[in-house]
Design a protein around this motif. Structure first.
Motif, PDB file in Angstrom:
ATOM      1  N   TRP A  96     -13.391  62.076  34.520  1.00 41.32           N
ATOM      2  CA  TRP A  96     -14.124  62.060  35.788  1.00 41.32           C
ATOM      3  C   TRP A  96     -15.471  61.374  35.654  1.00 41.32           C
ATOM      4  CZ3 TRP A  96     -18.716  64.307  35.149  1.00 41.32           C
ATOM      5  CH2 TRP A  96     -18.854  65.320  34.188  1.00 41.32           C
TER       6      TRP A  96
ATOM      7  N   THR C 157     -26.792  70.163  41.724  1.00 41.06           N
ATOM      8  CA  THR C 157     -26.563  71.403  40.986  1.00 41.06           C
ATOM      9  C   THR C 157     -25.419  72.235  41.560  1.00 41.06           C
ATOM     10  OG1 THR C 157     -28.131  72.613  42.359  1.00 41.06           O
ATOM     11  CG2 THR C 157     -29.002  71.566  40.388  1.00 41.06           C
ATOM     12  N   GLY C 158     -24.942  71.863  42.718  1.00 39.99           N
ATOM     13  CA  GLY C 158     -23.834  72.607  43.303  1.00 39.99           C
ATOM     14  C   GLY C 158     -24.269  73.871  44.012  1.00 39.99           C
ATOM     15  N   GLU C 175     -24.067  79.678  45.481  1.00 46.05           N
ATOM     16  CA  GLU C 175     -23.469  78.731  44.555  1.00 46.05           C
ATOM     17  C   GLU C 175     -22.151  78.247  45.132  1.00 46.05           C
ATOM     18  OE1 GLU C 175     -23.509  80.149  40.500  1.00 46.05           O
ATOM     19  OE2 GLU C 175     -25.655  80.510  40.719  1.00 46.05           O
ATOM     20  N   LEU C 177     -20.392  75.337  44.411  1.00 45.55           N
ATOM     21  CA  LEU C 177     -19.421  74.796  43.469  1.00 45.55           C
ATOM     22  C   LEU C 177     -19.273  75.743  42.284  1.00 45.55           C
ATOM     23  CD1 LEU C 177     -20.478  71.060  43.583  1.00 45.55           C
ATOM     24  CD2 LEU C 177     -18.561  72.156  44.731  1.00 45.55           C
ATOM     25  N   ASP C 180     -18.945  75.914  36.360  1.00 38.63           N
ATOM     26  CA  ASP C 180     -18.877  74.888  35.320  1.00 38.63           C
ATOM     27  C   ASP C 180     -19.098  73.480  35.878  1.00 38.63           C
ATOM     28  OD1 ASP C 180     -16.584  74.765  36.719  1.00 38.63           O
ATOM     29  OD2 ASP C 180     -15.231  74.573  34.991  1.00 38.63           O
ATOM     30  N   TYR C 181     -19.555  73.426  37.118  1.00 38.42           N
ATOM     31  CA  TYR C 181     -19.929  72.112  37.667  1.00 38.42           C
ATOM     32  C   TYR C 181     -21.049  71.551  36.804  1.00 38.42           C
ATOM     33  CZ  TYR C 181     -21.690  68.671  41.021  1.00 38.42           C
ATOM     34  OH  TYR C 181     -22.109  67.517  41.629  1.00 38.42           O
TER      35      TYR C 181
END
Lengths: 341, 220, 229, 567, 197
Positions: A96, C157-158, C175, C177, C180-181
């Motif tokens: 990715w 940062t998601g 949060e 996302l 582990d984004y």
């Protein structure tokens, strides 16, 4: 409308953008072969991922910009960008990240600026810069060559099918040297560090030295084919050798030799394949010398005194900014004007 | 806006000077008024603020004195990374010295200085460490600040809690990457390396100077 | 003092047509530095609203007493006083927020938007108009910087609304996302601000072009520019 | 052997010359008609001196040179003038220009030819004779030759360059000329030599024409001159005057300077040949060698009359079935003629039958990738891609900064461009736009000064009028006061100095006014209902005046009957 | 506090004095902008903009008048004015006409001199009762001579393109439509007629 004037000359040389790009790709083939042999087949996977992403991004943007697909997808420029991205990214980079980098290069750095021939910055280097800034950890993990991973292992790591263990990766020779010198706090010299054959091989990075040698050969072939001119690579290599040589002579314990700098990291790739990019680089003969020398100098400064493992990408991007200015002040004298003015 | 074209240059100069002078006096007066009005409140909240950070590193059970007024002013101290004056708060429990709260600086952060506050118990154990100021890269090096740390249950900075040179040899006060004890997020080792180094030096300083610091007369 | 039409005009100008970030491209320094998250962007804009509204009001009030040749120092003086007043006020009464924005409040004076509006609007209009102009310019900045901050924070940062607990205790960041984004750091760094802002400007221009096309296609429809936002 | 120099850039396209040199020069048969454009050289357009129906003889002057830089044109054969006026000419625009069309009578009867010994004549006379004979540069530039035959006053002439390089692919007319008529070329060169007095005469021929080199060396020997025949390396555009001068002498003629300022001058071999024919045989330029080649079955060189329709000349070469156009000139700098019936002119050195097989259609234009190939190919060491960039953006000021006017439009840049950009086209566009703008600017400056002057004059007149009026009023008042008693005398005095305000009552003005009104009435009648705003109701008295005047005008033939005239 | 105020006050006095002095000493005279605008205007002096000549219009533009009132300048003129002044480009307030020159029908002219007085650039010569004629190269095509002519003997003749005034056209960039299929720009009238004769 378009039929009311004639366009001499009617004779044209057999040349096209596609031909130029194809020859650049051909010149990369030996290095890729050696890469595959020494480091592993991961590079082939990365090239495939990057090429696919590049073509996809290009096609998408051409559609959005209402441009014809066939001539621009066929010109090969996106593939060249993709291959360069694959070659400068760590071979075990997650898929990715390669996709994000490639898409950024094609969509933002190339197409948003107007597509082929319009980008002020080298797209592959933009991809590298964006990714190393965004994912510094992943971008500095290079394969631990002591492990000898096979195709299946490398494939699984790239696609996240097996966890990325710290043991799988290592720093690049350049990074390792820098960290080593910093940790040693003046006590451990370059020679002592370089003695570690597992990391540094014969005279630069283990394995990498032969790959960079292939870049050099490919570059010489491009020069012989008149795809590139001698000025940029000569100035780049000359400047890098000169400054690293000077500091090496000054203190060989703290500064690595020119040979190490020339054959590690992306120096040769940068000198022959990236700094010579005509779109984002200087075009006048004298300008090319300045451009190449500037890039070589900055590469060294960033490598040795900067915060990033390799300086090629940032050096070339910085010189890209200066290109218009360099070109403006290095216009060659024209026919009949060499003496007077 | 009024203009006076007839005026000569010196005349114009005098006129402008007077008008600007009046404006400055007027607005400085406004400012002075606001300042005097807000000063007590600001001082109060500053003190409250100071106390709150100390509370983060020093458990309330360890002191019963007025920390803000039981301080020592240190000159520039290389061991603490301070090239300017700094303050040491002295915690006492029932009149007996219990802990020191020091202000330290890690000068070699990725993006400049990192300011720390740390509390050291009298037995040489760290009570707590907090980052009071830093400019580390967001998302990369800023996990040293528990507010930014993704690991909310056990923020990185809490690794120091309870450690002393007895429990962890001085040689192991390094990040794991350099062969030490402390975790560090991959790709961002410069920041934790700097923090660990600063904490180690400050702890050493506290251990070596504890008695001297408690003896010296209180500042102010 | 101020008519409804004038008010509406000032509102539309400030929040959309002459939007400080999307059209005038002013105040890029706070934009780059403070839009790493939604909360930061919004809070700084709020402080700017206060500074701009008050300094516009004061300048407009005193505009007949300010000679042309010394207008710049006087404007800066007035704006600086307002900034300091806000700084002191926030420090005294909104200390938590002050802790976040502390170093950026004095920097409002370097925001060229403040001086630009004084120079182009406040000196030519009544105090009320000038106050609303300043406030609505700030309001325009508020929504753009909030959006910019939200986008950058999300991509980078998601998360959304990080730091909200300092403003409204009890609320927490969301949060969006998974944990582990890896984060897309460029988005939070200054280049990310430029890229996201460019996309927003492009979106606005695209909308305007489309709107103009629509207006052209149905000419009899009365165009009320004020209605669009 | 002379030391040769190099010019930078240049390209090496396939020469394609062998096809048309296997056969000797042939004389083209008389065409069905000849259309001679009056404007066949740089400079003023000659004025026609024949009218429709006139009988002309071969070599008879039909167009008088207009101005010093201009050259006369002549009837290519004997016959009848059937048309004088606009005809499509071989020009990329496809526009028409003034021509004299002659129907040949088949007799091809010469006018009386007068040979002269030019050595016995003054140089001015020789130049005048060349101008009268219509001798122009036949290499393609068609600059009147006599205009180049004056040496610079301050710089001594060092070299005279005779250009037989013929660098463009396909073209061989100069090659054949040198092979077959080398002696006359050398004699022509001697004329130029005698007029310019250079230290050396250099004949430059590309080394892909060894036969021509040998023929010329033999001719020089036969004539007994000391000219040097030099084979130059084959590289396009070695035949460009500036490039050939550079190769042979090392001198670079900058833009805006004449080559004579550097002590060198250059003529085409065909020009030398025609100059000799004009002086030694009294033959004006009425024919020239034309290479017929390309997509034809029988490529060959023909001596063709000026004015021959191109399709008739091309037909001699038997064009193949897929021919779809005629290129006049070479494939590098020539152009597809807009109409195949346009006439051969003095600049026509070659006709190439065009077919898609021979000249494949261009791939679509791609964006410039700044590869710099064009800059390396440019013989004038320009930066074509920069010029292209600014031409495309219509930023003409910048194109000039990059020396667009030094471009000789040789086509090398387009030839090598991997992106297939019609670079030369962009430069031509930019150049003609700049010229047009310059012209416009000049016109607007003139208009401005004239307008300002008119305003100034109007103002002055108004003032003078006012002064006069005031003076008159004062005088009148003074007189009134002085001669209050003598009322009669006062009246006379007042009439003697009529105030300007009363001017319209003077008899002359009355007539004028009447005339105006008469004309107005006439116009009114013509336009029926459409009344002009100037036409107010007229009094009966005025009506009478009008009629009277009208009658007078009719009688004197000044006015026209009240009918609408065409144009 | 007192010292802070004193410093501020002192600064105010010095800076105020400097600024006041400079505002008188370094005053800029004249307006170079008007000259620049005037340079862009076509100098036809036609008055179609509603101002008596190009210079007055230039002055008006400098003061804020619309920039799209000059038909002879055309869309390009508007563009250049917009570039110079940083204003938005507007559509021309009239139709753009092809360039033309005035021609006097010599048979109809009655020699009234009215057109001579009207011509802003003195491009008409003639005397009372003498036939007038227009010096074509000087004519700006402003049409100011048309209304005063009592016999309407003046007409505007559009300037047609000749071989001399012909301009090379902008090369058409037609990559969008063609794709890979080729196009060649052959001249019109091309040579369809030529087959083997």
């Amino acid at each position: 409308m378009s039929m009311d004037f004639s366009t001499p000359p009617y004779l044209l040389k057999n040349a096209s953008v596609t031909r130029v790009m194809t020859q650049v790709l051909l010149a990369l083939v030996p290095a890729i072969a050696v890469y595959t042999w020494l480091i592993g087949p991961a590079i082939l996977i990365q090239i495939a991922i990057a090429s696919l992403a590049a073509l996809l991004g290009e096609a998408l943007m051409l559609k959005v910009r209402r441009q014809p697909l066939a001539p621009f997808l066929g010109d090969g420029s996106a593939i060249v960008t993709a291959w360069l991205i694959a070659l400068v990214f760590p071979p075990l980079a997650p898929w990715w990240m390669v996709v994000v980098g490639t898409l950024f290069a094609i969509v933002v750095a190339k197409q948003l600026y107007g597509g082929l021939g319009q980008n002020p910055f080298n797209p592959a280097m933009v991809a590298f810069a964006v990714c190393i800034v965004s994912f510094p950890a992943l971008m500095s993990q290079w394969p631990n060559q002591a492990l000898h991973l096979g195709f299946a292992d490398q494939f699984q790591i790239i696609f996240g099918l097996t966890p990325r263990l710290d043991a799988l990766t290592a720093a690049t020779p350049l990074d390792a040297l820098k960290t080593g010198l910093k940790l040693g706090e003046g006590q451990v010299g370059v020679a002592a560090l370089l003695a570690n054959q597992d990391v540094y091989g014969q005279f630069a990075g283990r394995g990498w030295e032969w790959i960079t040698l292939c870049y050099l050969l490919g570059g010489l072939w491009l020069w012989q084919r008149k795809i590139i001119t001698w000025q940029v690579p000569t100035a780049y290599i000359g400047a890098l050798a000169a400054i690293s040589g000077a500091l090496w002579l000054y203190d060989p314990a703290q500064f690595a030799s020119p040979l190490f700098h020339l054959f590690s990291g992306g120096a040769m790739l940068g000198a022959f394949f990236i700094a010579t990019d005509p779109v984002s680089g200087s075009t006048t003969p004298r300008g090319k010398l300045i451009f190449g020398a500037g890039a070589g100098l900055l590469t060294y400064l960033i490598r040795v005194f900067g915060g990033y493992p390799d300086g090629v990408a940032f050096a070339i991007l910085l010189m890209n900014i200066c290109t218009p200015l360099i070109d403006l002040y290095t216009q060659p004298p024209i026919f009949g004007m060499k003496n007077g003015k | 806006m009024s203009t006076a074209k007839e005026l000569t240059a010196p005349g114009m100069a005098a006129r402008s000077a007077v008008i600007l002078f009046l404006f400055v006096i007027g607005f400085t007066a406004v400012l002075a008024t606001v300042f005097s009005m807000t000063e007590p409140t600001i001082k109060a909240s500053a003190a409250e603020e100071e106390m709150r950070t100390i509370k983060e590193v020093l458990p309330a059970a360890l002191y019963d004195n007025d920390l803000l007024h039981d301080t020592v002013d240190l000159p520039a101290t290389a061991e603490l990374g301070q090239d300017d004056n700094s303050k040491v708060y002295r915690a006492r429990l029932a009149g007996q010295p219990s802990a020191l709260v020091l202000q330290a600086v890690a000068p070699d952060g990725y993006a400049g200085k990192i300011r720390l506050l740390l509390a050291v118990r009298n037995d040489g154990r760290l009570a707590g460490v907090r980052i009071t100021q830093h400019k580390e890269t967001p998302g990369l090096g800023d996990y040293i600040d528990p507010k930014k740390d993704k690991n909310k249950s056990r923020p990185w900075i809490t690794q120091f809690d309870g450690l002393s040179f007895d429990t962890l040899g001085e040689k192991d006060w390094k990040v794991k990457k350099d062969g030490g004890h402390f975790d560090a997020n991959a790709g961002a080792t410069v920041t934790p390396r700097a923090v660990v180094k600063a904490v180690r030096k400050a702890l050493k300083f506290a251990n070596e100077n504890r008695d001297r610091l408690f003896v010296s007369t209180a500042a102010k | 003092m101020i008519t409804w039409a004038e008010f509406k005009e000032i509102f539309v100008n400030g929040t959309w047509r002459q939007n400080s970030s999307l059209v005038q491209m002013l105040g890029m320094c706070p934009l780059l530095a403070m839009t790493t998250s939604l909360v930061n962007g919004a809070m700084l804009s709020l402080a700017t609203i206060i500074v701009m509204g008050s300094s516009g009001f004061v300048v407009a009030l005193l505009r007949n007493f300010i000679p042309y040749e010394i207008r710049i120092p006087v404007f800066i003086l007035i704006a600086a006083v307002m900034v300091t007043v806000v700084d002191l006020g926030m420090n005294a009464y909104m200390h938590d927020m002050y802790n976040i924005l502390g170093i950026f409040i004095p920097l409002i004076i370097t925001n060229c938007l403040v001086l630009a509006r004084i120079e182009t609007f406040a000196v030519k209009n009544g105090p009320l108009q000038a106050m609303f102009d300043g406030a609505f310019m700030g309001l325009g900045m508020l929504w753009t910087l909030s959006l910019l901050g939200a986008i950058r924070e999300f991509i980078g940062t998601g998360t959304v609304l990080s730091g909200i607990e300092a403003v409204i205790p009890g609320l927490h960041q969301i949060e969006v996302l998974p944990a582990d984004y890896p984060g897309f750091l460029v988005s939070i760094l200054p280049p990310g601000a430029f890229i996201v802002l460019a996309c927003m400007v492009a979106a606005k221009n695209w909308y305007e072009v489309k709107a103009a096309e629509r207006a052209k296609r149905q000419p009899p429809a009365p165009i009320s520019a004020a209605g669009c936002h | 052997m002379l030391q040769l120099f190099k010019f930078k850039g240049g390209v090496k396209p396939a020469t394609n010359k062998t096809q048309s040199v296997s056969q000797p020069i042939a004389i083209a048969p008389l065409p069905s008609h000849v259309a001679v454009p009056l404007h066949q050289s740089i400079g003023g357009t000659p004025r026609p001196i024949v009218a429709v129906g006139d009988k002309v003889l071969k070599g008879q002057k039909i167009g008088e040179a207009d101005g010093w830089i201009s050259a006369a044109v002549h009837a290519p054969t004997s016959g009848t003038v059937i048309h004088v006026g606009q005809q499509t000419v071989p020009h990329p625009s496809g526009l028409a220009a003034d021509c004299v069309v002659i129907e040949p009578d088949g007799k091809d009867e010469w006018i009386e030819r007068k040979a002269v010994d030019y050595r016995s004549l003054a140089p001015e006379t020789v130049r005048e004779l060349l101008r009268e004979a219509g001798v122009v540069g036949l290499g393609g530039a068609v600059f009147p030759t006599h205009g180049k035959l004056t040496p610079a006053k301050s710089v001594p002439m060092e070299q005279l360059v005779i250009n037989g390089a013929e660098c463009e692919p396909f073209i061989t007319c100069d090659d054949l000329l040198m092979r077959e008529r080398g002696e006359e070329v050398v004699r022509g060169a001697a004329i130029f030599r005698d007029l310019l007095q250079p230290q050396k005469v250099l004949i430059g021929i590309e080394d892909n024409k060894p036969e021509a080199v040998a023929a010329m060396q033999a001719a020089v020997k036969a004539v007994g001159e000391d000219f040097e025949v030099i084979a130059v390396p084959t590289r396009y555009p070695a035949g460009g005057a500036k490039q050939l001068i550079r190769v042979l002498t090392g001198k670079e003629v900058p833009n805006g300077k004449r080559s004579t300022d550097l002590g060198v001058q250059c003529f085409n071999v065909a020009t030398a040949y025609t100059a000799w024919r004009a002086l030694a045989h009294g033959e004006p330029v009425i024919s020239r060698l034309v290479t017929v080649t390309g997509n034809v079955a029988k490529p060959r060189n023909y001596e063709a009359l000026i004015g021959t329709p191109m399709d008739e000349l091309l037909a001699l070469g038997e064009p193949k079935a897929d021919t779809n156009g005629i290129i006049m000139g070479g494939p590098m700098m020539g152009f597809l003629v807009p109409d195949v019936k346009v006439p051969v002119v003095k600049a026509t050195n070659c006709l190439i039958a065009h077919s898609d097989a021979l000249f494949p259609p261009k791939a679509p234009e791609m964006p410039c990738i700044r590869c710099g190939e064009c800059a390396r190919a440019c013989p004038h060491e320009l930066q074509p891609f920069e010029m292209y960039w600014f031409s495309r953006a219509k930023n003409f000021g910048k194109t000039q900064e990059y020396n667009i006017f030094d471009c000789i439009e040789c086509g090398c840049c387009s030839f090598v461009c991997p992106s297939r950009i019609p670079l030369v086209q962009y430069f031509r566009f930019a150049k003609s736009e700049i010229w047009a703008r310059e012209k416009e600017k000049k016109a607007s400056e003139i208009a401005k000064t004239r307008f300002e002057f008119k305003q100034f004059r109007d103002e002055r007149e108004k003032q003078e009028k006012a002064e006069k009026l005031a003076k008159a009023a004062a005088a009148q008042a003074a007189k009134k006061a002085a001669e209050a008693a003598a009322a009669q005398a006062t009246g006379e005095a007042a009439e003697a100095v009529p105030p300007p305000a009363a001017a319209e009552t003077s008899p002359a003005d009355a007539v004028k006014k009447a005339a105006i009104q008469a004309a107005m009435a006439r116009a009114k009648a013509q336009r029926e209902a459409a009344a002009s705003r100037n036409t107010e109701s007229l009094t009966a008295e005025q009506q009478q005046d009008i009629q009277a005047i009208e009658a007078r005008r009719m009688a004197s033939g000044l006015a026209v009957p009240a009918e609408p005239k065409a144009e | 506090m007192i010292s802070a105020i004193a410093v501020m006050a002192l600064g105010a006095v010095i800076l105020g004095a400097l600024l006041g002095y400079a505002s008188v000493k370094f005053k800029v005279e004249g307006d170079p902008l008007v000259d620049k605008i005037d340079g862009i205007l076509p100098q036809t002096q036609c008055g179609q903009c509603g101002f008596p000549g190009c210079r007055p219009y230039a002055e008006a533009i400098a003061k804020g008048a619309e920039i799209n009132l000059c038909p002879p300048g055309g869309a390009e003129g508007v563009q250049r004015l917009a570039d110079l002044l940083g204003r938005e480009v507007k559509a021309l307030d009239a139709e753009e006409k092809p360039k033309a020159v005035a021609i006097i029908d010599e048979n109809t002219c009655i020699g009234c001199t009215l057109c001579i007085q009207a011509c802003p650039v003195d491009a008409i010569v003639g005397a009372a009762k003498q036939m007038h004629t227009i010096i074509a190269p000087l004519c700006t095509g402003c049409e100011l001579c048309l209304p005063p002519c009592p016999v309407e003997c003046i007409s505007m003749q559009v300037i047609t393109e000749t071989v001399d005034s012909w301009k090379w056209k902008y090369p058409v960039v037609d990559i969008k439509t063609t794709g890979m299929t080729s196009t060649r720009n052959t001249p019109t009238g091309g040579a369809g007629g030529i087959k083997a004769a």
